[in-house]
Design a protein around this motif. Structure first.
Motif, short mmCIF file in Angstrom:
data_model
loop_
_atom_site.label_atom_id
_atom_site.label_comp_id
_atom_site.label_asym_id
_atom_site.label_seq_id
_atom_site.Cartn_x
_atom_site.Cartn_y
_atom_site.Cartn_z
N ARG A 138 0.81 -1.23 0.00
CA ARG A 138 0.00 0.00 0.00
C ARG A 138 0.84 1.28 0.00
O ARG A 138 0.32 2.37 0.18
CB ARG A 138 -0.93 0.00 1.21
CG ARG A 138 -2.01 -1.07 1.14
CD ARG A 138 -2.95 -1.00 2.34
NE ARG A 138 -2.27 -1.34 3.58
CZ ARG A 138 -2.08 -2.58 4.03
NH1 ARG A 138 -2.54 -3.61 3.32
NH2 ARG A 138 -1.45 -2.82 5.15
N LEU A 139 2.16 1.15 -0.24
CA LEU A 139 3.02 2.33 -0.16
C LEU A 139 2.61 3.40 -1.17
O LEU A 139 2.70 4.60 -0.89
CB LEU A 139 4.48 1.94 -0.39
CG LEU A 139 5.51 3.00 -0.01
CD1 LEU A 139 5.51 3.25 1.49
CD2 LEU A 139 6.91 2.58 -0.47
N GLY A 140 2.14 3.00 -2.33
CA GLY A 140 1.75 3.96 -3.35
C GLY A 140 0.54 4.79 -3.00
O GLY A 140 0.24 5.77 -3.69
N SER A 141 -0.18 4.43 -1.96
CA SER A 141 -1.35 5.20 -1.53
C SER A 141 -1.02 6.20 -0.43
O SER A 141 -1.90 6.94 0.03
CB SER A 141 -2.48 4.27 -1.07
OG SER A 141 -2.07 3.49 0.04
N VAL A 142 0.25 6.25 0.00
CA VAL A 142 0.68 7.28 0.96
C VAL A 142 0.57 8.65 0.29
O VAL A 142 0.80 8.80 -0.91
CB VAL A 142 2.13 7.01 1.42
CG1 VAL A 142 2.65 8.16 2.28
CG2 VAL A 142 2.21 5.70 2.18
N GLN A 143 0.21 9.67 1.06
CA GLN A 143 0.04 11.02 0.52
C GLN A 143 0.88 12.03 1.27
O GLN A 143 1.37 11.78 2.38
CB GLN A 143 -1.44 11.42 0.57
CG GLN A 143 -2.34 10.53 -0.26
CD GLN A 143 -3.78 10.99 -0.24
OE1 GLN A 143 -4.10 12.10 0.18
NE2 GLN A 143 -4.67 10.13 -0.70
N LYS A 144 1.05 13.19 0.65
CA LYS A 144 1.78 14.28 1.29
C LYS A 144 1.20 14.58 2.66
O LYS A 144 -0.02 14.54 2.85
CB LYS A 144 1.71 15.54 0.42
CG LYS A 144 2.46 15.45 -0.89
CD LYS A 144 2.30 16.74 -1.68
CE LYS A 144 3.03 16.71 -3.00
NZ LYS A 144 2.85 17.95 -3.78
#
Length: 219
Positions: A138-144
């Motif tokens: 799920r790393l790609g769903s981390v946000q600023k």
């Protein structure tokens, strides 16, 4: 873990032009429509055009912490919570990958900067293995502005704020931007991404989360 004695200052040196193999994608091929590909960051989560060609922008950061090895990485917003193991370099000079069979284990570059100390700390994890999703799926769903927590051997938890999340394709991986030294305490989380090639059964690139130290808690 006995790794803190080897982590002194900013000694992050990784080979140029390296694509990190942190996923197999084989489960995607085997299960087809029954599976969902790992999430990928949108352009809105990347650096602005003004800073896209350079390293992360300078800005307020917490004072560096004393050197201490990390033992756990947590990203509460996306449900990542995993122990850490020390990583070295592979034969080709790229960052070695954590053991593939343990789906909830990430690794940090133990010859480089310890998370929370001044410099660029590196943490890598698999997006999947032969059985399915792994620690950084799920790393790609981390946000600023999301928070990353790194629990350390000294009992402190280093708190990092996400500056950007970017995906890089193959030979376009910007080694200097990702691995280069930093004047403040910074952190990179890295996994596979950028789409999947069924013909070669390989991911096409890497997802990288950029963050900097903004606080700590504990003794």
């Amino acid at each position: 873990m006995g790794t803190s004695s080897r982590a002194r200052g900013d000694r992050t040196v990784i080979a140029i032009g390296t694509l990190l193999a942190l996923g197999t994608g084989i489960w995607l091929v085997a299960h087809g429509a029954e599976t969902t590909a790992p999430p990928q960051p949108s352009a809105a989560q990347g650096f602005s055009a003004a800073s896209s060609g350079a390293g992360p922008p300078a800005g307020p950061a917490a004072r560096p912490l004393p050197v201490s090895g990390p033992v756990r990485v947590t990203v509460p917003s996306v449900g990542i919570d995993a122990p850490l193991t020390g990583l070295g370099l592979a034969a080709n000079g790229s960052l070695a990958a954590p053991p593939e069979k343990d789906t909830n284990l990430a690794g940090w570059y133990a010859a480089g900067t310890a998370p929370g100390a001044r410099g660029t700390a590196l943490i890598a994890g698999h997006v999947d293995n032969h059985a399915g999703p792994a620690v950084f799926y799920r790393l790609g769903s981390v946000q600023k502005n999301h928070t990353i927590e790194i629990r350390r051997e000294d009992g402190r938890t280093a708190l990092f704020t996400v500056d950007a999340v970017e995906v890089y394709q193959g030979d376009d991986f910007p080694d200097d931007k990702v691995y280069g030294p930093a004047a403040r305490p910074e952190l990179r989380l890295i996994t596979c991404g950028g789409g999947f090639d069924e013909a070669t059964q390989e991911y096409l690139g890497n997802v990288v989360v950029f963050a900097h130290l903004t606080g700590s808690k504990g003794p």
